[in-house]
Design a protein around this motif. Structure first.
Motif, PDB file in Angstrom:
ATOM      1  N   ASP A  72       0.832  -1.209   0.000  1.00 51.58           N
ATOM      2  CA  ASP A  72       0.000   0.000   0.000  1.00 51.58           C
ATOM      3  C   ASP A  72       0.865   1.258   0.000  1.00 51.58           C
ATOM      4  N   THR A  73       1.917   1.235   0.813  1.00 49.82           N
ATOM      5  CA  THR A  73       2.827   2.384   0.870  1.00 49.82           C
ATOM      6  C   THR A  73       3.510   2.597  -0.477  1.00 49.82           C
ATOM      7  N   ALA A  74       3.966   1.515  -1.081  1.00 45.51           N
ATOM      8  CA  ALA A  74       4.651   1.618  -2.375  1.00 45.51           C
ATOM      9  C   ALA A  74       3.721   2.174  -3.451  1.00 45.51           C
ATOM     10  N   PHE A  75       2.501   1.658  -3.509  1.00 47.17           N
ATOM     11  CA  PHE A  75       1.557   2.145  -4.516  1.00 47.17           C
ATOM     12  C   PHE A  75       1.197   3.613  -4.280  1.00 47.17           C
ATOM     13  N   LYS A  76       1.038   3.985  -3.028  1.00 46.66           N
ATOM     14  CA  LYS A  76       0.736   5.377  -2.709  1.00 46.66           C
ATOM     15  C   LYS A  76       1.877   6.288  -3.161  1.00 46.66           C
ATOM     16  N   GLN A  77       3.111   5.846  -2.952  1.00 45.77           N
ATOM     17  CA  GLN A  77       4.259   6.651  -3.354  1.00 45.77           C
ATOM     18  C   GLN A  77       4.369   6.756  -4.877  1.00 45.77           C
ATOM     19  N   VAL A  78       4.069   5.676  -5.562  1.00 42.46           N
ATOM     20  CA  VAL A  78       4.097   5.714  -7.029  1.00 42.46           C
ATOM     21  C   VAL A  78       3.027   6.674  -7.546  1.00 42.46           C
ATOM     22  N   ARG A  79       1.842   6.607  -6.965  1.00 44.03           N
ATOM     23  CA  ARG A  79       0.766   7.513  -7.402  1.00 44.03           C
ATOM     24  C   ARG A  79       1.132   8.972  -7.113  1.00 44.03           C
ATOM     25  N   THR A  80       1.749   9.199  -5.962  1.00 41.37           N
ATOM     26  CA  THR A  80       2.182  10.561  -5.623  1.00 41.37           C
ATOM     27  C   THR A  80       3.240  11.036  -6.619  1.00 41.37           C
ATOM     28  N   ALA A  81       4.162  10.145  -6.979  1.00 40.40           N
ATOM     29  CA  ALA A  81       5.203  10.507  -7.950  1.00 40.40           C
ATOM     30  C   ALA A  81       4.597  10.824  -9.308  1.00 40.40           C
ATOM     31  N   LEU A  82       3.536  10.141  -9.670  1.00 37.69           N
ATOM     32  CA  LEU A  82       2.881  10.399 -10.956  1.00 37.69           C
ATOM     33  C   LEU A  82       2.190  11.761 -10.983  1.00 37.69           C
ATOM     34  N   ASP A  83       1.887  12.304  -9.801  1.00 34.46           N
ATOM     35  CA  ASP A  83       1.236  13.614  -9.722  1.00 34.46           C
ATOM     36  C   ASP A  83       2.227  14.779  -9.750  1.00 34.46           C
ATOM     37  N   VAL A  84       3.530  14.486  -9.770  1.00 36.93           N
ATOM     38  CA  VAL A  84       4.547  15.549  -9.804  1.00 36.93           C
ATOM     39  C   VAL A  84       4.503  16.225 -11.167  1.00 36.93           C
ATOM     40  N   LYS A  85       4.304  17.568 -11.124  1.00 33.66           N
ATOM     41  CA  LYS A  85       4.183  18.313 -12.384  1.00 33.66           C
ATOM     42  C   LYS A  85       5.150  19.484 -12.490  1.00 33.66           C
ATOM     43  N   ASP A  86       5.640  19.958 -11.354  1.00 36.01           N
ATOM     44  CA  ASP A  86       6.541  21.108 -11.392  1.00 36.01           C
ATOM     45  C   ASP A  86       7.568  20.980 -10.270  1.00 36.01           C
ATOM     46  N   PRO A  87       8.551  21.890 -10.242  1.00 38.56           N
ATOM     47  CA  PRO A  87       9.623  21.806  -9.238  1.00 38.56           C
ATOM     48  C   PRO A  87       9.126  21.815  -7.779  1.00 38.56           C
ATOM     49  N   SER A  88       8.066  22.552  -7.505  1.00 39.05           N
ATOM     50  CA  SER A  88       7.569  22.572  -6.115  1.00 39.05           C
ATOM     51  C   SER A  88       6.975  21.212  -5.743  1.00 39.05           C
ATOM     52  N   ASP A  89       6.368  20.522  -6.709  1.00 46.38           N
ATOM     53  CA  ASP A  89       5.857  19.173  -6.469  1.00 46.38           C
ATOM     54  C   ASP A  89       7.013  18.205  -6.196  1.00 46.38           C
ATOM     55  N   VAL A  90       8.119  18.380  -6.945  1.00 45.40           N
ATOM     56  CA  VAL A  90       9.300  17.537  -6.749  1.00 45.40           C
ATOM     57  C   VAL A  90       9.837  17.729  -5.332  1.00 45.40           C
ATOM     58  N   ARG A  91       9.964  18.993  -4.929  1.00 44.80           N
ATOM     59  CA  ARG A  91      10.486  19.305  -3.594  1.00 44.80           C
ATOM     60  C   ARG A  91       9.584  18.694  -2.517  1.00 44.80           C
ATOM     61  N   ALA A  92       8.280  18.842  -2.657  1.00 37.79           N
ATOM     62  CA  ALA A  92       7.339  18.284  -1.679  1.00 37.79           C
ATOM     63  C   ALA A  92       7.427  16.754  -1.655  1.00 37.79           C
ATOM     64  N   TYR A  93       7.559  16.173  -2.837  1.00 39.49           N
ATOM     65  CA  TYR A  93       7.661  14.712  -2.918  1.00 39.49           C
ATOM     66  C   TYR A  93       8.926  14.218  -2.214  1.00 39.49           C
ATOM     67  N   VAL A  94      10.041  14.854  -2.480  1.00 37.45           N
ATOM     68  CA  VAL A  94      11.317  14.455  -1.875  1.00 37.45           C
ATOM     69  C   VAL A  94      11.281  14.650  -0.357  1.00 37.45           C
ATOM     70  N   GLU A  95      10.726  15.747   0.093  1.00 37.71           N
ATOM     71  CA  GLU A  95      10.621  15.988   1.527  1.00 37.71           C
ATOM     72  C   GLU A  95       9.731  14.927   2.190  1.00 37.71           C
ATOM     73  N   ASN A  96       8.688  14.532   1.507  1.00 38.16           N
ATOM     74  CA  ASN A  96       7.785  13.524   2.041  1.00 38.16           C
ATOM     75  C   ASN A  96       8.452  12.144   2.103  1.00 38.16           C
ATOM     76  N   GLN A  97       9.434  11.903   1.242  1.00 37.82           N
ATOM     77  CA  GLN A  97      10.104  10.609   1.223  1.00 37.82           C
ATOM     78  C   GLN A  97      10.810  10.314   2.552  1.00 37.82           C
ATOM     79  N   GLN A  98      11.344  11.347   3.188  1.00 38.68           N
ATOM     80  CA  GLN A  98      11.995  11.154   4.489  1.00 38.68           C
ATOM     81  C   GLN A  98      10.972  10.680   5.527  1.00 38.68           C
ATOM     82  N   LYS A  99       9.811  11.291   5.503  1.00 37.08           N
ATOM     83  CA  LYS A  99       8.745  10.906   6.426  1.00 37.08           C
ATOM     84  C   LYS A  99       8.292   9.468   6.151  1.00 37.08           C
ATOM     85  N   VAL A 100       8.124   9.153   4.880  1.00 41.39           N
ATOM     86  CA  VAL A 100       7.696   7.804   4.497  1.00 41.39           C
ATOM     87  C   VAL A 100       8.754   6.783   4.906  1.00 41.39           C
ATOM     88  N   ALA A 101      10.012   7.091   4.684  1.00 41.29           N
ATOM     89  CA  ALA A 101      11.099   6.176   5.055  1.00 41.29           C
ATOM     90  C   ALA A 101      11.110   5.943   6.571  1.00 41.29           C
TER      91      ALA A 101
END
Length: 121
Positions: free
Chosen positions: A48-77
């Motif tokens: 479930d965590t992996a699929f959620k992360q893949v879906r979140t990665a698919l929603d990345v559209k601009d640099p601010s989305d990338v930054r938010a995604y990367v910051e969230n990865q620490q929390k997920v880890a």
């Protein structure tokens, strides 16, 4: 040998060998079932965590989305690490309980066998 003697021998055999074997087999089945449930629950949570992360990665559209995604990865880890630790502790606890119960079955069986030998003398 009379039927009564045979019945007595069967009863002794069952009390010394049969009952402990059935008890131990039941312990093994219960233990395997509990460990399988922990593993199944863990696998579902990890998937479930992996699929959620893949879906979140698919929603990345601009640099601010990338930054938010990367910051969230620490929390997920961190959450995933805590989950792995908790799952490991559950399995260790189940294993310890199994060993204690199996030792009790062995001790009880040895006591019963010893009593039967003493009685036979």
């Amino acid at each position: 040998m009379s039927n009564e003697t045979v019945a007595q021998m069967q009863k002794q055999f069952d009390s010394i060998f049969g009952a402990p074997v059935r008890t131990y087999a039941s312990l093994v089945v219960d233990h395997v079932e509990q460990v399988a449930k922990v593993q199944s629950d863990a696998a579902k949570a990890y998937a479930d965590t992996a699929f959620k992360q893949v879906r979140t990665a698919l929603d990345v559209k601009d640099p601010s989305d990338v930054r938010a995604y990367v910051e969230n990865q620490q929390k997920v880890a961190q959450q995933l690490g805590e989950r792995v630790k908790g799952d490991t502790e559950k399995v260790v606890s189940l294993n310890q309980a199994f060993v204690e119960k199996a030792q009790k079955v062995a001790q009880d069986s040895a006591t019963t066998a010893s009593a039967a030998v003493s009685k036979a003398k």
